[in-house]
Design a protein around this motif. Sequence first.
Motif, PDB file in Angstrom:
ATOM      1  N   TYR A  72      85.651  37.527  50.855  1.00 41.40           N
ATOM      2  CA  TYR A  72      85.488  36.084  50.956  1.00 41.40           C
ATOM      3  C   TYR A  72      85.869  35.396  49.662  1.00 41.40           C
ATOM      4  CZ  TYR A  72      81.221  34.463  48.529  1.00 41.40           C
ATOM      5  OH  TYR A  72      80.314  34.045  47.603  1.00 41.40           O
ATOM      6  N   LYS A  73      86.440  34.231  49.822  1.00 34.58           N
ATOM      7  CA  LYS A  73      86.868  33.492  48.639  1.00 34.58           C
ATOM      8  C   LYS A  73      85.889  32.359  48.397  1.00 34.58           C
ATOM      9  CE  LYS A  73      91.712  34.428  49.434  1.00 34.58           C
ATOM     10  NZ  LYS A  73      92.382  34.221  50.697  1.00 34.58           N
ATOM     11  N   GLU A  74      85.609  32.121  47.156  1.00 32.65           N
ATOM     12  CA  GLU A  74      84.750  30.986  46.803  1.00 32.65           C
ATOM     13  C   GLU A  74      85.487  29.717  47.260  1.00 32.65           C
ATOM     14  OE1 GLU A  74      81.291  30.449  45.839  1.00 32.65           O
ATOM     15  OE2 GLU A  74      81.822  32.176  44.636  1.00 32.65           O
ATOM     16  N   PRO A  75      84.969  29.010  48.255  1.00 36.92           N
ATOM     17  CA  PRO A  75      85.736  27.867  48.739  1.00 36.92           C
ATOM     18  C   PRO A  75      85.674  26.689  47.752  1.00 36.92           C
ATOM     19  CG  PRO A  75      83.651  28.056  49.922  1.00 36.92           C
ATOM     20  CD  PRO A  75      83.680  29.167  48.920  1.00 36.92           C
ATOM     21  N   LEU A  76      86.791  26.017  47.615  1.00 39.44           N
ATOM     22  CA  LEU A  76      86.804  24.826  46.767  1.00 39.44           C
ATOM     23  C   LEU A  76      86.643  23.611  47.671  1.00 39.44           C
ATOM     24  CD1 LEU A  76      89.750  25.619  44.329  1.00 39.44           C
ATOM     25  CD2 LEU A  76      87.316  25.557  43.792  1.00 39.44           C
ATOM     26  N   THR A  77      85.700  22.764  47.339  1.00 31.13           N
ATOM     27  CA  THR A  77      85.517  21.574  48.165  1.00 31.13           C
ATOM     28  C   THR A  77      86.069  20.366  47.420  1.00 31.13           C
ATOM     29  OG1 THR A  77      83.298  21.409  47.265  1.00 31.13           O
ATOM     30  CG2 THR A  77      83.482  22.386  49.436  1.00 31.13           C
ATOM     31  N   ASP A  78      86.437  19.364  48.191  1.00 32.33           N
ATOM     32  CA  ASP A  78      86.948  18.144  47.564  1.00 32.33           C
ATOM     33  C   ASP A  78      85.835  17.485  46.758  1.00 32.33           C
ATOM     34  OD1 ASP A  78      89.383  18.518  48.745  1.00 32.33           O
ATOM     35  OD2 ASP A  78      88.785  17.487  50.583  1.00 32.33           O
TER      36      ASP A  78
END
Lengths: 480, 94
Positions: free
Chosen positions: B57-63
């Motif tokens: 899993y990738k650390e998701p980047l949020t806006d």
Amino acid sequence: MKIVDLKARDIREKIVSKELTALEVVEAFLEHIENTDKDINAFISIDKEGAKEAALRIDEKIKKGEKVGRLAGIPIGIKDNIVTRDLRTTCGSKMLENYQSPYDARVVEIIRKEDGIIIGKTNMDEFSMGTSTETSYFGPSKNPLDTDLVPGGSSGGSAAALASKQVALALGSDTGGSVRQAASFCGLVGLRPSYGRISRYGLVTLSNTMDQIGVLARDIEDAGLFLSVLAGYDENDPTSVDLDIAPNLDFKADGIADIKAMKIGVPSELESLGIDKEVMEAFNKAIETIKDQGGHVEEISLPHLEYALETYLLISNAEASSNLARFDGLRYGYRAEDYETLDELYVKSRTEGFGDEVKRRITLGTYILTKSHAEEYYKKALKIRTLIREDFDKAFEGVDVLLLPTSTCQPFKLGERLPNPVDMYKMEEATIPASLAGLPAMSIPINHKASLPTGLQVIGKKFREEDVLKLGLAIERMVE
Amino acid sequence: MISKKEISELADLCKLSPDDIGREDFLESLEEVINLFDKIKDVGVEGVEPTYQVNDYKEPLTDDIVKESLPQEEVLKNTEEEKYGYFKILKVVD
């Protein structure tokens, strides 16, 4: 048939077809709880008013001809480590006796959106640390099949509520086997989906790389319905996965064709787990029945199976000691009355607020993570976890599903094993491997005619809950 | 055997009372569990990578968008003591 005897899906159908109102359903279940929970102690909190209001809203929708949700009118019990805005969330602990969450867990939001009815919060081992529901601050739950016996755990309150027909579905959480083990002790279906399949947002964490919300149901079809509603990605839980769940299975099929089409593996190392004779007998009998129906059962090897318990204890305790550091008596939770320094506030609040099993695991986890032990214990356990995962990957090259017993023993008398923690941990030896590898696993009751229930565990490839349910359905039909 | 010194250090790290976790019956139970751990010494792990997470899993980047968060009174409603909209604790600096 009484209302409380109905399967979850039938309740919804009868409400939609106007044979029953949601209010009639809720009142029948609440009355049944009133009559039975003094003996069972399945609930920590019950929300009579909230449940009735939710039922009235559904009846109103139906009256107006509006569409209702997939769980419409189904009374549901929620394990008390899953947060709810309108009911306290105690985790079975004095530490959180009066904790009121400011938000709903993702699964709770889904249940409300799908018109499910939350009846209350169910009893559990303190912070999910236990396998019998006896470590709860609110007293043990009893097994509805025989109230001298434990209902298993840590999701024992959910299992007891469902088995005594106080609810039609229940939510649990499964770290080392808490959903499956309680299901096996109460003669129910308990499904732990793949890690990431259901959002853990709002689940009070024990061991974050293994915790997974799971479902308890009276049969496979109800379990399949509940899982398909709850599964899905949630941006609030970055470990949840964005993968479609298989469409609803054909529950009208007899399942025999599925058995013939699947390759089933049984680990040759089962003997290393110290499983009780009665459990092995029931397990072997089930395997014979599957073979008689044309199932292809073969031996496979999981060479590191015998190290799963120790690996689990090392990783889960290390994670728990870190996760439970948040209970400091300041922002929420129990605060001691007398203290003179900040350190004394922490120490007294935690010493008075936690029970012995929680303190044992925090202390062990801290010990494991100290500089002098982290390498030989914690880091080594993480590597053995890799070996266990690789064992499963290899086994699944040749078979579609694996079968193991669920618990290593049958339900036992209250108080019988409590003084010996290691005995308690060993009960999860057969459920822990799937937890370590993040695989979907389900317990199905197999010996209906015997005096004590036993569970058969089906383990599938990652994100192949469909296989687990299919084989489970076939086995359910066979043992019926 | 876990020494008294070790218990005192552990108690300090986990913020539990050393007298409580130093009870004889409690120590015995700890040792019984720790003895189990010896079993893993037999396993060879040379060249094996550790498993920190079972899924890729990738650390998701949020806006970077400001969203509504919990109101102050909601955040404070579970604390034993609050003052001026803050958690109240002991004075730590004179």
